[in-house]
Design a protein around this motif. Structure first.
Motif, PDB file in Angstrom:
ATOM      1  N   LYS A  72      69.396 -16.597 -90.780  1.00 27.04           N
ATOM      2  CA  LYS A  72      69.026 -15.680 -91.870  1.00 27.04           C
ATOM      3  C   LYS A  72      67.511 -15.626 -92.130  1.00 27.04           C
ATOM      4  N   PRO A  73      66.781 -16.752 -92.087  1.00 26.67           N
ATOM      5  CA  PRO A  73      65.342 -16.662 -92.362  1.00 26.67           C
ATOM      6  C   PRO A  73      64.577 -15.811 -91.336  1.00 26.67           C
ATOM      7  N   HIS A  74      65.107 -15.688 -90.129  1.00 27.28           N
ATOM      8  CA  HIS A  74      64.443 -14.932 -89.060  1.00 27.28           C
ATOM      9  C   HIS A  74      65.070 -13.552 -88.873  1.00 27.28           C
ATOM     10  N   GLN A  75      65.965 -13.168 -89.750  1.00 27.50           N
ATOM     11  CA  GLN A  75      66.752 -11.952 -89.588  1.00 27.50           C
ATOM     12  C   GLN A  75      65.875 -10.702 -89.414  1.00 27.50           C
ATOM     13  N   GLY A  76      64.885 -10.530 -90.262  1.00 25.54           N
ATOM     14  CA  GLY A  76      64.032  -9.344 -90.196  1.00 25.54           C
ATOM     15  C   GLY A  76      63.303  -9.229 -88.866  1.00 25.54           C
ATOM     16  N   ARG A  77      62.730 -10.332 -88.416  1.00 27.99           N
ATOM     17  CA  ARG A  77      61.980 -10.328 -87.154  1.00 27.99           C
ATOM     18  C   ARG A  77      62.897 -10.040 -85.973  1.00 27.99           C
ATOM     19  N   LEU A  78      64.087 -10.628 -85.981  1.00 29.38           N
ATOM     20  CA  LEU A  78      65.011 -10.422 -84.867  1.00 29.38           C
ATOM     21  C   LEU A  78      65.540  -8.989 -84.838  1.00 29.38           C
ATOM     22  N   PHE A  79      65.810  -8.416 -86.013  1.00 29.42           N
ATOM     23  CA  PHE A  79      66.239  -7.013 -86.056  1.00 29.42           C
ATOM     24  C   PHE A  79      65.129  -6.080 -85.575  1.00 29.42           C
ATOM     25  N   LYS A  80      63.894  -6.341 -85.981  1.00 28.49           N
ATOM     26  CA  LYS A  80      62.763  -5.518 -85.532  1.00 28.49           C
ATOM     27  C   LYS A  80      62.587  -5.603 -84.021  1.00 28.49           C
ATOM     28  N   THR A  81      62.769  -6.774 -83.459  1.00 32.18           N
ATOM     29  CA  THR A  81      62.653  -6.929 -82.012  1.00 32.18           C
ATOM     30  C   THR A  81      63.758  -6.163 -81.301  1.00 32.18           C
ATOM     31  N   ALA A  82      64.973  -6.213 -81.847  1.00 30.09           N
ATOM     32  CA  ALA A  82      66.084  -5.452 -81.260  1.00 30.09           C
ATOM     33  C   ALA A  82      65.774  -3.960 -81.298  1.00 30.09           C
ATOM     34  N   LEU A  83      65.218  -3.476 -82.403  1.00 28.39           N
ATOM     35  CA  LEU A  83      64.849  -2.059 -82.490  1.00 28.39           C
ATOM     36  C   LEU A  83      63.754  -1.696 -81.489  1.00 28.39           C
ATOM     37  N   ALA A  84      62.811  -2.600 -81.293  1.00 26.44           N
ATOM     38  CA  ALA A  84      61.742  -2.347 -80.328  1.00 26.44           C
ATOM     39  C   ALA A  84      62.310  -2.211 -78.909  1.00 26.44           C
ATOM     40  N   ILE A  85      63.266  -3.047 -78.569  1.00 30.38           N
ATOM     41  CA  ILE A  85      63.884  -2.960 -77.250  1.00 30.38           C
ATOM     42  C   ILE A  85      64.688  -1.669 -77.131  1.00 30.38           C
ATOM     43  N   LEU A  86      65.326  -1.277 -78.219  1.00 26.03           N
ATOM     44  CA  LEU A  86      66.094  -0.029 -78.209  1.00 26.03           C
ATOM     45  C   LEU A  86      65.212   1.201 -77.980  1.00 26.03           C
ATOM     46  N   LEU A  87      63.911   1.083 -78.244  1.00 28.67           N
ATOM     47  CA  LEU A  87      63.005   2.200 -77.996  1.00 28.67           C
ATOM     48  C   LEU A  87      62.905   2.549 -76.511  1.00 28.67           C
ATOM     49  N   ASN A  88      63.271   1.622 -75.647  1.00 31.89           N
ATOM     50  CA  ASN A  88      63.270   1.915 -74.217  1.00 31.89           C
ATOM     51  C   ASN A  88      64.286   3.000 -73.861  1.00 31.89           C
ATOM     52  N   ILE A  89      65.331   3.154 -74.670  1.00 29.15           N
ATOM     53  CA  ILE A  89      66.371   4.140 -74.359  1.00 29.15           C
ATOM     54  C   ILE A  89      65.835   5.572 -74.427  1.00 29.15           C
ATOM     55  N   PRO A  90      65.201   5.999 -75.532  1.00 35.51           N
ATOM     56  CA  PRO A  90      64.699   7.373 -75.528  1.00 35.51           C
ATOM     57  C   PRO A  90      63.598   7.606 -74.499  1.00 35.51           C
ATOM     58  N   ILE A  91      62.833   6.580 -74.198  1.00 29.25           N
ATOM     59  CA  ILE A  91      61.807   6.710 -73.168  1.00 29.25           C
ATOM     60  C   ILE A  91      62.467   6.961 -71.815  1.00 29.25           C
ATOM     61  N   ALA A  92      63.505   6.194 -71.493  1.00 27.82           N
ATOM     62  CA  ALA A  92      64.226   6.389 -70.229  1.00 27.82           C
ATOM     63  C   ALA A  92      64.868   7.775 -70.180  1.00 27.82           C
ATOM     64  N   ILE A  93      65.416   8.228 -71.295  1.00 31.43           N
ATOM     65  CA  ILE A  93      66.010   9.570 -71.341  1.00 31.43           C
ATOM     66  C   ILE A  93      64.934  10.622 -71.101  1.00 31.43           C
ATOM     67  N   GLY A  94      63.768  10.432 -71.695  1.00 28.33           N
ATOM     68  CA  GLY A  94      62.652  11.353 -71.462  1.00 28.33           C
ATOM     69  C   GLY A  94      62.236  11.387 -70.001  1.00 28.33           C
ATOM     70  N   TYR A  95      62.174  10.233 -69.373  1.00 29.51           N
ATOM     71  CA  TYR A  95      61.839  10.178 -67.945  1.00 29.51           C
ATOM     72  C   TYR A  95      62.882  10.916 -67.116  1.00 29.51           C
ATOM     73  N   LEU A  96      64.153  10.700 -67.431  1.00 35.46           N
ATOM     74  CA  LEU A  96      65.220  11.393 -66.692  1.00 35.46           C
ATOM     75  C   LEU A  96      65.141  12.897 -66.908  1.00 35.46           C
ATOM     76  N   TRP A  97      64.843  13.306 -68.128  1.00 31.83           N
ATOM     77  CA  TRP A  97      64.713  14.730 -68.441  1.00 31.83           C
ATOM     78  C   TRP A  97      63.622  15.358 -67.547  1.00 31.83           C
ATOM     79  N   ILE A  98      62.499  14.675 -67.441  1.00 30.53           N
ATOM     80  CA  ILE A  98      61.409  15.180 -66.612  1.00 30.53           C
ATOM     81  C   ILE A  98      61.807  15.214 -65.134  1.00 30.53           C
ATOM     82  N   LEU A  99      62.469  14.166 -64.658  1.00 32.46           N
ATOM     83  CA  LEU A  99      62.850  14.106 -63.251  1.00 32.46           C
ATOM     84  C   LEU A  99      63.857  15.184 -62.870  1.00 32.46           C
ATOM     85  N   PHE A 100      64.779  15.507 -63.767  1.00 28.26           N
ATOM     86  CA  PHE A 100      65.817  16.470 -63.439  1.00 28.26           C
ATOM     87  C   PHE A 100      65.496  17.880 -63.893  1.00 28.26           C
ATOM     88  N   SER A 101      64.278  18.113 -64.427  1.00 27.90           N
ATOM     89  CA  SER A 101      63.897  19.476 -64.854  1.00 27.90           C
ATOM     90  C   SER A 101      63.293  20.246 -63.695  1.00 27.90           C
TER      91      SER A 101
END
Length: 101
Positions: A72-101
């Motif tokens: 619990k004391p580290h909850q905020g930091r761990l959630f923020k890190t999980a969100l930061a890793i999740l940012l790779n998903i829209p970036i990958a989708i953007g790359y795929l969009w460019i490759l298949f356009s």
């Protein structure tokens, strides 16, 4: 609580950040390589990399969420890190969009 239990969430956070940044950097290298010199081999290797990186990042996000629930004391930091890793998903989708356009 022993010392390992105290440092576990901090180690998890830093390892996850490193993996997230490395995944982004390597994926961007494959993307750039394919844009500069398109080839079926680079595309195939990039696709295999994306599948593997998705699996590794998914496991790290899962561990971060479990860690946030347990430590619990580290909850905020761990959630923020999980969100930061999740940012790779829209970036990958953007790359795929460019490759298949």
């Amino acid at each position: 609580m022993d010392k390992e239990a105290i440092f576990w969430p901090i180690q998890l956070e830093y390892t996850s950040k490193y993996i997230g940044i490395a995944s982004f950097a390597i994926g961007t290298l494959f993307f750039t390589a394919y844009l500069t010199a398109p080839s079926a081999e680079v595309f195939r290797l990039g696709f295999i990399y994306v599948v593997g990186a998705s699996l590794v990042n998914s496991v790290m996000i899962f561990l971060l969420l479990i860690g946030a629930i347990i430590f619990k004391p580290h909850q905020g930091r761990l959630f923020k890190t999980a969100l930061a890793i999740l940012l790779n998903i829209p970036i990958a989708i953007g790359y795929l969009w460019i490759l298949f356009s």
